[in-house]
Enzyme design. Structure first.
Site, PDB file in Angstrom:
ATOM      1  N   LYS A 191     -74.399   4.179 -68.061  1.00  0.00           N
ATOM      2  CA  LYS A 191     -73.368   2.923 -69.476  1.00  0.00           C
ATOM      3  C   LYS A 191     -74.249   1.368 -69.493  1.00  0.00           C
ATOM      4  O   LYS A 191     -74.855   1.067 -70.882  1.00  0.00           O
ATOM      5  CB  LYS A 191     -71.857   2.538 -68.855  1.00  0.00           C
ATOM      6  CG  LYS A 191     -71.485   3.621 -69.175  1.00  0.00           C
ATOM      7  CD  LYS A 191     -69.354   2.667 -68.600  1.00  0.00           C
ATOM      8  CE  LYS A 191     -68.991   4.075 -68.177  1.00  0.00           C
ATOM      9  NZ  LYS A 191     -66.905   3.964 -67.800  1.00  0.00           N
ATOM     10  N   GLN A 237     -64.486  -0.989 -64.266  1.00  0.00           N
ATOM     11  CA  GLN A 237     -64.336   0.751 -64.467  1.00  0.00           C
ATOM     12  C   GLN A 237     -63.821   1.422 -62.802  1.00  0.00           C
ATOM     13  O   GLN A 237     -63.438   0.339 -61.805  1.00  0.00           O
ATOM     14  CB  GLN A 237     -65.668   0.634 -63.232  1.00  0.00           C
ATOM     15  CG  GLN A 237     -66.526   2.347 -62.919  1.00  0.00           C
ATOM     16  CD  GLN A 237     -66.577   3.020 -63.962  1.00  0.00           C
ATOM     17  OE1 GLN A 237     -66.857   2.960 -65.647  1.00  0.00           O
ATOM     18  NE2 GLN A 237     -66.462   3.916 -64.370  1.00  0.00           N
ATOM     19  N   ASP A 286     -62.452  -0.202 -73.662  1.00  0.00           N
ATOM     20  CA  ASP A 286     -61.420   0.513 -72.362  1.00  0.00           C
ATOM     21  C   ASP A 286     -60.124   1.957 -73.205  1.00  0.00           C
ATOM     22  O   ASP A 286     -59.601   2.788 -72.782  1.00  0.00           O
ATOM     23  CB  ASP A 286     -61.918   0.719 -70.922  1.00  0.00           C
ATOM     24  CG  ASP A 286     -62.451   1.484 -69.935  1.00  0.00           C
ATOM     25  OD1 ASP A 286     -63.192   1.936 -70.659  1.00  0.00           O
ATOM     26  OD2 ASP A 286     -63.008   1.104 -69.234  1.00  0.00           O
TER      27      ASP A 286
HETATM   28  N1  L34 Z   1     -62.480   1.565 -66.972  1.00  0.00           N
HETATM   29  N2  L34 Z   1     -63.480   3.806 -65.730  1.00  0.00           N
HETATM   30  C1  L34 Z   1     -63.248   2.866 -66.636  1.00  0.00           C
HETATM   31  N3  L34 Z   1     -63.454   3.718 -68.103  1.00  0.00           N
HETATM   32  C2  L34 Z   1     -64.201   4.509 -68.086  1.00  0.00           C
HETATM   33  O1  L34 Z   1     -64.329   5.512 -69.401  1.00  0.00           O
HETATM   34  C3  L34 Z   1     -64.357   5.499 -66.812  1.00  0.00           C
HETATM   35  N4  L34 Z   1     -64.861   6.841 -66.783  1.00  0.00           N
HETATM   36  C4  L34 Z   1     -64.151   7.243 -65.833  1.00  0.00           C
HETATM   37  C5  L34 Z   1     -64.308   7.315 -64.416  1.00  0.00           C
HETATM   38  N5  L34 Z   1     -63.629   5.268 -64.557  1.00  0.00           N
HETATM   39  C6  L34 Z   1     -63.893   5.188 -65.415  1.00  0.00           C
HETATM   40  C7  L34 Z   1     -66.152   6.905 -67.205  1.00  0.00           C
HETATM   41  O2  L34 Z   1     -66.746   6.329 -67.359  1.00  0.00           O
HETATM   42  C8  L34 Z   1     -64.677   8.797 -66.112  1.00  0.00           C
HETATM   43  N6  L34 Z   1     -66.340   8.016 -66.697  1.00  0.00           N
HETATM   44  C9  L34 Z   1     -67.249   9.242 -66.277  1.00  0.00           C
HETATM   45  C10 L34 Z   1     -68.803   8.309 -66.892  1.00  0.00           C
HETATM   46  C11 L34 Z   1     -69.505   9.586 -67.235  1.00  0.00           C
HETATM   47  C12 L34 Z   1     -70.062  10.690 -66.706  1.00  0.00           C
HETATM   48  C13 L34 Z   1     -68.374  10.886 -66.170  1.00  0.00           C
HETATM   49  C14 L34 Z   1     -67.625  10.568 -66.118  1.00  0.00           C
HETATM   50  C15 L34 Z   1     -70.784  11.636 -66.971  1.00  0.00           C
HETATM   51  O3  L34 Z   1     -72.526  10.476 -67.544  1.00  0.00           O
HETATM   52  N7  L34 Z   1     -71.327  12.907 -66.639  1.00  0.00           N
HETATM   53  C16 L34 Z   1     -72.225  12.725 -66.362  1.00  0.00           C
HETATM   54  C17 L34 Z   1     -73.111  13.637 -64.807  1.00  0.00           C
HETATM   55  C18 L34 Z   1     -73.317  11.899 -64.221  1.00  0.00           C
HETATM   56  C19 L34 Z   1     -73.766  11.931 -62.988  1.00  0.00           C
HETATM   57  O4  L34 Z   1     -74.638  13.573 -62.893  1.00  0.00           O
HETATM   58  O5  L34 Z   1     -73.063  12.264 -62.331  1.00  0.00           O
HETATM   59  C20 L34 Z   1     -72.308  14.401 -67.512  1.00  0.00           C
HETATM   60  O6  L34 Z   1     -73.162  14.979 -67.678  1.00  0.00           O
HETATM   61  O7  L34 Z   1     -71.040  14.714 -66.831  1.00  0.00           O
END
Ligand code: L34
Length: 293
Positions: free
Chosen positions: A53, A97, A120
């Site tokens: 982020k 987070q 958020d």
């Molecule tokens: N406050 N907490 C707050 N806001 C959020 O919006 C989140 N979330 C969830 C967990 N806690 C939070 C996220 O940001 C889940 N989440 C999130 C964000 C990004 C990705 C996955 C979950 C992401 O970019 N995933 C990648 C792979 C990342 C990796 O390799 O681990 C994808 O391509 O899915």
């Protein structure tokens, strides 16, 4: 027939480019959009999301105020950080987070965030605005899902969307977003208490899996030609993988892709869109305050 795989990364890059242009306009007025980011504890998944982020914010020309706290941080200490960010006019958005360490009450922390900075969309005021159809920040993952559906030209109006999972982060806000007049879908919300889940998922024009259970949705559970959106990001131990785990969605991708018309992959589907939507909410928050002053 094999499904078209929606490229969430490409869609996210397009949104991030739009955000970058809005940031340029603000910067010309001397406003640099800034997100306060609080990470408590050392959960490795949280650390990697927060890092992604902050990198994305920087690439879009925005700033972040990075606050890293040890896992044994008390609730009062965390609340005092939020109070500082609330009172700082240079900070336009605040992100705590989740999940938080077990000793900290998540609802207390979320309620302490100024709703104007709640990018958020988790604050009760933001949740209320979403339910009432009023202006306010909607949570990033649900926004990412509807944006992906639009990008993929999946008709929402009149469609039956079945959401599996009732979390505050995804399932509940998604239900509210999809049933808004502007999207006009009919929504069924399934959860762990649903008897005979397949009976509902088989009725879906659009199936959104947000249960946090790897491989929960199998090919027999979907209708031929359905659009399938996989919100799950489950880390499954895998000793053959470099990191010792593999990312798996809630959907059995190989099987379901044989029956679906479109499907999102994990990784590279909804995850990158979540980050793009966060950036959009931050630039929105900065624009809103720039107008007020
Ligand atoms: N406050 N907490 C707050 N806001 C959020 O919006 C989140 N979330 C969830 C967990 N806690 C939070 C996220 O940001 C889940 N989440 C999130 C964000 C990004 C990705 C996955 C979950 C992401 O970019 N995933 C990648 C792979 C990342 C990796 O390799 O681990 C994808 O391509 O899915």
């Amino acid at each position: 027939m094999a499904a078209v795989v929606i490229d969430g990364k490409a869609a996210a890059l397009r949104v991030r480019e739009e955000v970058r242009e809005r940031v340029l306009v603000l910067r010309e007025k001397g406003v640099i959009p800034c997100l306060g980011v609080i990470l408590a504890g050392e959960d490795p998944a949280s650390l990697s999301y927060v890092t992604a982020k902050e990198r994305a914010l920087e690439e879009a020309g925005m700033a972040s105020r990075d606050i890293r706290l040890p896992a044994d941080t008390g609730e009062a200490a965390l609340l005092s950080h939020i109070a500082l960010l609330n009172g700082d006019p240079a900070v336009h958005g605040i992100l705590v987070q989740l999940p938080l360490p077990a000793s900290i009450r998540e609802d207390r922390v979320i309620a302490a965030i100024d709703p104007q900075k709640d990018v958020d969309g988790f604050h009760p005021v933001s949740v209320g605005n979403l339910v009432l159809g009023k202006r306010g920040f909607a949570p990033c993952t649900p926004q990412g899902v509807v944006t992906l559906l639009r990008e993929a030209n999946i008709p929402l109006a009149g469609a039956h969307a079945v959401v599996v999972g009732r979390s505050n982060l995804v399932g509940k806000p998604l239900m509210n977003l999809l049933s808004r007049r502007e999207f006009n879908a009919t929504v069924t919300l399934c959860h762990t208490g649903t008897r005979n889940l397949a009976r509902y998922t088989q009725q879906a024009d659009i199936l959104i899996a947000a249960a946090g259970k790897a491989g929960l949705i199998t090919a027999d559970m979907i209708r031929e030609g359905a659009a399938v959106i996989d919100v799950g990001v489950n880390r499954v131990p895998d000793l053959t993988a470099k990191k010792g785990y593999r990312l798996k969605g809630d959907v059995d991708f190989e099987g379901v892709a044989q029956r679906a018309s479109v499907i999102t992959p994990v990784p590279g589907g909804v995850g990158p869109m979540t980050i793009a939507m966060l950036l959009r909410n931050v630039v929105q928050a900065a624009e809103d305050t720039a107008i007020q002053h």
